[in-house]
Design an enzyme around this catalytic site. Sequence first.
Site, short mmCIF file in Angstrom:
data_model
loop_
_atom_site.label_atom_id
_atom_site.label_comp_id
_atom_site.label_asym_id
_atom_site.label_seq_id
_atom_site.Cartn_x
_atom_site.Cartn_y
_atom_site.Cartn_z
N TYR A 110 51.95 -82.79 159.85
CA TYR A 110 52.58 -81.59 159.30
C TYR A 110 53.94 -81.38 159.99
CZ TYR A 110 53.49 -76.63 158.72
OH TYR A 110 54.09 -75.43 158.48
N ASP A 182 43.38 -82.82 163.67
CA ASP A 182 43.69 -81.69 162.81
C ASP A 182 42.87 -81.87 161.53
OD1 ASP A 182 44.78 -79.96 160.89
OD2 ASP A 182 46.74 -79.97 161.84
N LYS A 207 44.14 -72.01 155.56
CA LYS A 207 43.93 -72.82 154.37
C LYS A 207 42.49 -72.65 153.84
CE LYS A 207 48.07 -73.67 155.31
NZ LYS A 207 48.47 -74.39 156.47
C1 3LM Z 1 51.52 -76.62 154.35
N1 3LM Z 1 50.66 -76.35 156.53
O1 3LM Z 1 51.80 -76.12 153.27
P1 3LM Z 1 49.75 -72.44 160.13
N2 3LM Z 1 48.19 -78.33 160.42
C2 3LM Z 1 48.28 -78.70 159.13
C3 3LM Z 1 48.94 -77.88 158.23
O2 3LM Z 1 49.02 -78.27 156.95
C4 3LM Z 1 49.54 -76.66 158.67
C5 3LM Z 1 49.41 -76.32 160.03
C6 3LM Z 1 48.72 -77.17 160.87
C7 3LM Z 1 51.38 -75.77 155.56
C8 3LM Z 1 51.95 -74.55 155.72
S1 3LM Z 1 54.61 -74.92 155.50
C9 3LM Z 1 55.80 -73.77 156.00
C10 3LM Z 1 53.14 -74.01 155.12
C11 3LM Z 1 47.68 -79.98 158.68
C12 3LM Z 1 50.28 -75.76 157.75
C13 3LM Z 1 49.98 -75.04 160.57
O3 3LM Z 1 50.42 -72.18 161.46
O4 3LM Z 1 48.51 -71.63 159.95
O5 3LM Z 1 50.70 -72.35 158.99
O6 3LM Z 1 49.21 -73.95 160.17
O7 3LM Z 1 51.30 -77.84 154.49
#
Ligand code: 3LM
Length: 392
Positions: A110, A182, A207
């Site tokens: 990510y 993850d 998510k």
């Molecule tokens: C996305 N992803 O749309 P938060 N690990 C993984 C993730 O996909 C994400 C995080 C950690 C997305 C968010 S992009 C601005 C929006 C595999 C987040 C981080 O801190 O809860 O957003 O998670 O892919």
Amino acid sequence: MMPVKKETGYIHGHEDKERHYGSLVPPIYQSSTFTFPDAESGEARFAGNEGGYMYSRLGNPTVREFEERMAKAEGGEKALAFASGMAAVSAVLTSLLKSGDHVLVSKGVYGCTFGLLSWLYDRFQVRAAYISMENEADLEEHLQPTTKVIYVETPINPTMKMTDFSLITKFAKEHNLTVVVDNTFASPYLQRPLERNADVVVHSATKYLGGHGDVIAGVAVGNFDFMEVVRKNAQKDMGGVLGSFESWLLLRGMKTLAVRMDRHCSNAKVIAGKLKNHPQVESIFFPGDPDFNQYYLAKKQMDQPGAMISFTVKGGKEAAFNMMNRLKMIAIAVSLGDAETLVQHPASMTHAVIPEAEREFMEIGDNMLRLSVGLEHHEDIWRDLEQALTGE
Ligand code: 3LM
């Protein structure tokens, strides 16, 4: 009676109902601080000699309930909830790494995890090697005397590539490394890395765990000793804790995790099949596609292949943008795992912080779109996708 099946475990846990006037659903303890019956008790709690809450950054009953439910869901000893997925990832990594250490990272993570690792390099010379991890030779080649951690996303956001748990955990054991996974894209319903010898699991609980697009949260699960280190240092002193209302929303979301995931997955299977055969689609990246080169890994270590599909369209970025702009029901938005089907363009959105050369190396092209297949009827999802792809 202890639940035997995971579906039951996601729903039960609030067993001490009498303490809460018999309420079926746990109350939200929306209190920043907790009173002590007397000064001696306050002293004893701060010294760790007496149980009980003190201050919500140090622990809160509603948050604890969510943490306990998550520890059970992942089959781990202890879970900690955080204010976001990134707060969980950063708390775990800063608890494992110190200045000069080295991390083996899956080729593709990510965007903000990449950003965090770049920042850890700038500030603390923590170095990361992004590698495919397809075989032992690949791991061996990049191993350094300072390597401490193997960090993987599997399936990877957004390329859906997978990492073989048996390969990396065996290698980690031989070289005394900690494996962090993850598990956001799979959720514990589809994949439980700790049962396959990983050491720590992290999630963006924003998510599938939340599931309704209304909460930002993270969680980490691991063994008691390590999670105590994370709690006492990274969580207590850096302070990125989850609030009680968010924890309550997650407890609510988790009750339907199993039924939602089943529907997400069955919808995704139908949509992936149709996308694959559409003339405007160049290729699809979906662990449930028998032609996907890691299909065998999805079969081996996931209960179902998930509901995230990436695909490339003919005609480059322009065609990808035109397609998104023609969608009528499906929303253009980052995030995933919600009831609504969402589409986004990784190169300019979730993974925009990754410099172009690295993005290409991670195989995130300008014509790639990522679909989070929602809970609508699959015929409606496909109708919208088809008209947007065809452009008529
Ligand atoms: C996305 N992803 O749309 P938060 N690990 C993984 C993730 O996909 C994400 C995080 C950690 C997305 C968010 S992009 C601005 C929006 C595999 C987040 C981080 O801190 O809860 O957003 O998670 O892919």
